[in-house]
Design a protein around this motif. Structure first.
Motif, mmCIF file in Angstrom:
data_model
loop_
_atom_site.group_PDB
_atom_site.id
_atom_site.type_symbol
_atom_site.label_atom_id
_atom_site.label_comp_id
_atom_site.label_asym_id
_atom_site.label_seq_id
_atom_site.Cartn_x
_atom_site.Cartn_y
_atom_site.Cartn_z
ATOM 1 N N ARG A 10 0.828 -1.202 0.000
ATOM 2 C CA ARG A 10 0.000 0.000 0.000
ATOM 3 C C ARG A 10 0.866 1.256 0.000
ATOM 4 N NH1 ARG A 10 -2.619 2.936 4.203
ATOM 5 N NH2 ARG A 10 -4.401 4.105 3.415
ATOM 6 N N ASP A 61 -6.874 7.700 4.310
ATOM 7 C CA ASP A 61 -7.416 6.391 3.944
ATOM 8 C C ASP A 61 -8.937 6.499 3.849
ATOM 9 O OD1 ASP A 61 -7.761 3.756 3.374
ATOM 10 O OD2 ASP A 61 -7.243 3.014 5.372
ATOM 11 N N ILE A 62 -9.431 6.796 2.660
ATOM 12 C CA ILE A 62 -10.861 7.007 2.451
ATOM 13 C C ILE A 62 -11.538 5.655 2.219
ATOM 14 C CG2 ILE A 62 -12.589 8.129 0.992
ATOM 15 C CD1 ILE A 62 -10.567 10.296 0.394
ATOM 16 N N PRO A 63 -12.550 5.318 3.014
ATOM 17 C CA PRO A 63 -13.172 3.986 2.921
ATOM 18 C C PRO A 63 -14.223 3.881 1.821
ATOM 19 C CG PRO A 63 -14.163 5.186 4.725
ATOM 20 C CD PRO A 63 -13.077 6.080 4.171
ATOM 21 N N PHE A 64 -13.804 4.021 0.576
ATOM 22 C CA PHE A 64 -14.731 3.813 -0.525
ATOM 23 C C PHE A 64 -15.263 2.381 -0.456
ATOM 24 C CE2 PHE A 64 -12.000 7.209 -2.343
ATOM 25 C CZ PHE A 64 -12.999 8.132 -2.604
ATOM 26 N N GLU A 66 -17.527 1.427 1.654
ATOM 27 C CA GLU A 66 -18.077 1.185 2.987
ATOM 28 C C GLU A 66 -19.210 2.140 3.328
ATOM 29 O OE1 GLU A 66 -15.050 0.976 5.973
ATOM 30 O OE2 GLU A 66 -13.676 -0.163 4.691
ATOM 31 N N ARG A 73 -21.526 9.517 4.929
ATOM 32 C CA ARG A 73 -20.927 9.277 6.249
ATOM 33 C C ARG A 73 -19.946 10.400 6.547
ATOM 34 N NH1 ARG A 73 -17.997 3.698 6.759
ATOM 35 N NH2 ARG A 73 -17.722 4.487 8.889
ATOM 36 N N LEU A 75 -16.753 11.492 8.545
ATOM 37 C CA LEU A 75 -15.623 10.753 9.096
ATOM 38 C C LEU A 75 -14.491 11.693 9.500
ATOM 39 C CD1 LEU A 75 -15.626 8.045 6.292
ATOM 40 C CD2 LEU A 75 -16.481 7.733 8.628
ATOM 41 N N GLU A 94 -21.874 8.202 -1.332
ATOM 42 C CA GLU A 94 -22.019 7.110 -2.289
ATOM 43 C C GLU A 94 -23.386 7.267 -2.967
ATOM 44 O OE1 GLU A 94 -21.004 3.642 -4.432
ATOM 45 O OE2 GLU A 94 -19.771 4.847 -3.061
ATOM 46 N N ASN A 154 -24.092 5.716 8.602
ATOM 47 C CA ASN A 154 -24.650 6.101 7.314
ATOM 48 C C ASN A 154 -25.885 6.975 7.524
ATOM 49 O OD1 ASN A 154 -23.170 4.650 5.071
ATOM 50 N ND2 ASN A 154 -23.584 2.938 6.447
ATOM 51 N N ARG A 180 -19.602 9.395 -7.171
ATOM 52 C CA ARG A 180 -19.104 9.440 -5.809
ATOM 53 C C ARG A 180 -18.580 10.846 -5.531
ATOM 54 N NH1 ARG A 180 -16.655 4.169 -7.188
ATOM 55 N NH2 ARG A 180 -17.747 2.535 -6.008
ATOM 56 N N LYS A 224 -6.874 6.020 -4.172
ATOM 57 C CA LYS A 224 -7.867 5.001 -4.505
ATOM 58 C C LYS A 224 -8.378 5.131 -5.942
ATOM 59 C CE LYS A 224 -7.944 3.264 -0.306
ATOM 60 N NZ LYS A 224 -9.106 3.404 0.585
#
Length: 508
Positions: A10, A61-64, A66, A73, A75, A94, A154, A180, A224
């Motif tokens: 990563r 670290d974007i939680p695409f 999720e 969301r 964050l 999303e 969410n 997105r 990402k």
């Protein structure tokens, strides 16, 4: 090399993204960059290694994947700071149905700025230095509500729509429905361009890290989604001003993407204007001499924000050969923009009455349309006093009689269509006739390309810089009326929506 140094694939990917964005490919390091490397005592491998280390601390670290479809969301941006030292936050969106996986949008929340102790301690302006502070002091929410808002759960987009937090894609007809995106909340009071720790008079300190935070978010998206083909960055009021600055940074990070910047009611500062020149020289977090102090993070490279000349934006558009376009909408008598004159005079030595708002706006727009590449600049200016029309449901007052509506203009341009199907070559719609052949408008003979944005932003530690000499400065962003309490900003509406959603969740 990145994997060998850092030990994870990563992080190696971060290294590759950083290196390729900076130099095109590792092989090119031995060519154009050789003199700079030799001067610094670095080999090509050393440059890549440095790039890797910077990338490790920069990427968000974007939680695409999720976030539930049709939801948002909110964050935390761990390691990124609000003006008061609190952790910064962002909203990840999303779509209900993903229609364009190679396209992305970012809406920048509007907001005021502060620039010295008295302005940062102002009951309204100071609230923009922290998310929790804003929710508690302005909306009077208790700890239970604040905790709910920061739960990371969410939230259905449909619950936000009636409250108009901004110009988010709540309907299928929105130009960015099916994409997105990120709703970038502002909490640094610096038009998302700060890279300073500042200690004002009497030891009052603030983290003006808006530029660092925004770049950190972009790096997370880049990590990402490195090969996006379309990218929209936009906002109203102060968020619109930020979008017009960051469009070049987005274009540099995604060199194959078509980039659109949409600016709603963002005529507070304009290239070549007296306001920007004063900001450049005097504000302690500005990109000019005013910000040349010990609190600046020189390792963080942000987009060029030098608007001292009226050709600044048209020159930047030329540098991208037509793949970047900018869209402006506004009211000629915008009550927030005009009201800022009194605020500037209240908290600085700048004479707000000296700003000739309308002449400067027309000079800027005339230059933009005359000097920018064909098809890269669009504008719609109505004779009205409204502010942030895309958030306010497109009031009829903002429409020009006899032409297309402001909403139709905006939606068509953002979809990549001609503003007026009946007159496809027309790019500006103004309530008064202004010739683009004004003798006072001079285009630069040599349009200089904009510098490339470095795609890494090392996260500063929360250690304040040494005390700096206090510098009176203007407020270069819009601020709601703190006296009447009637008019509210986009952030205010956004926070109200948070409160109502929390109430619904608790009652359920």
């Amino acid at each position: 090399l990145g994997a060998n140094i850092m030990g994870t694939s990563r992080r190696a990917d971060r290294c590759r993204i950083c290196c390729n964005s900076l130099f095109g490919s590792p092989g090119s390091l031995t060519m154009a960059s050789r003199p700079h490397m030799q001067k610094a005592g670095l080999t090509p491998a050393g440059v890549v290694a440095v790039c890797c280390m910077l990338s490790v601390v920069a990427g968000l670290d974007i939680p695409f994947g999720e976030v539930a479809p049709g939801h948002i969301r909110f964050l935390p941006m761990e390691g990124s700071l609000c003006g008061d030292g609190e952790t910064a936050w962002y909203g990840l969106i999303e779509p209900a149905v993903l229609k364009e996986p190679d396209a992305f949008f970012v809406e920048i929340m509007g907001g005021a700025v502060c620039f010295n102790k008295t302005s940062c301690e102002d009951s309204w302006l100071g609230a923009w230095l922290g998310i929790t502070r804003f929710l508690k002091e302005k909306l009077r929410l208790d700890d239970t509500y604040v905790g709910m808002l920061k739960s990371g759960n969410n939230i259905p987009m449909s619950l936000l729509a009636p409250l108009r937090p901004g110009y988010l894609p709540f309907t299928d007809t929105h130009p960015y429905a099916g994409l997105r995106g990120v709703y970038f909340t502002t909490c640094t009071a610096d038009v998302s361009m700060g890279r300073h720790n500042v200690t004002y008079e009497d030891g009052y300190s603030a983290y003006h890290h808006g530029g660092i935070n925004f770049l950190t978010m972009l790096n997370g998206v880049k990590e990402k989604m490195p090969d996006l083909k379309k990218f929209a960055v936009y906002g109203g009021s102060g968020g619109g001003v930020a979008a017009s600055v960051w469009m070049q940074g987005v274009a540099d990070l995604w060199p194959s993407a078509e980039v659109t910047a949409f600016v709603d009611s963002g005529f507070h500062m304009m290239p070549g204007g007296e306001f920007f020149n004063f900001f450049w020289d005097n504000v302690a977090w500005s990109p000019g001499p005013g910000g040349d102090n010990a609190g600046r993070y020189d390792s963080v490279v942000l987009p060029t924000f030098d608007w001292r000349h009226q050709n600044a934006i048209s020159s930047q558009l030329h540098a991208y050969n037509g793949r970047v376009k900018v869209v402006y909408i506004g009211c000629s008598e915008d009550y927030i923009v005009f009201g800022d004159r009194a605020t500037m005079s209240k908290y600085s030595a700048f004479d707000g009455s000296s700003i000739h708002q309308l002449p400067e706006m027309w000079t800027f727009l005339t230059n933009l349309h005359k000097c920018a590449p064909a098809g890269s600049a669009f504008s719609y200016i109505a004779n009205c006093s409204k502010h942030h029309m895309s958030r306010e449901g497109w009031p009829e007052e903002a429409d020009i009689e006899g032409v297309i509506t402001m909403q139709s203009f905006t939606e068509r341009v953002l979809k990549g269509l001609p503003p007026d199907a009946a007159d496809p070559d027309r790019t500006h719609f103004w309530y008064v006739d202004k010739t683009l052949e004004d003798d006072r408008t001079v285009c630069e003979a040599d349009q200089t390309p904009a510098p490339t944005l470095a795609p890494t932003a090392p996260t500063p530690t929360p250690t304040l810089a040494p005390t700096l000499a206090p510098t009176p400065a203007p407020i270069p962003m819009p601020s709601p009326s703190s006296n009447t309490g009637v008019e509210t900003s986009s952030a205010h509406r956004f926070a109200v929506s948070f409160a109502l959603i929390a109430a619904v969740t608790i009652s359920a």
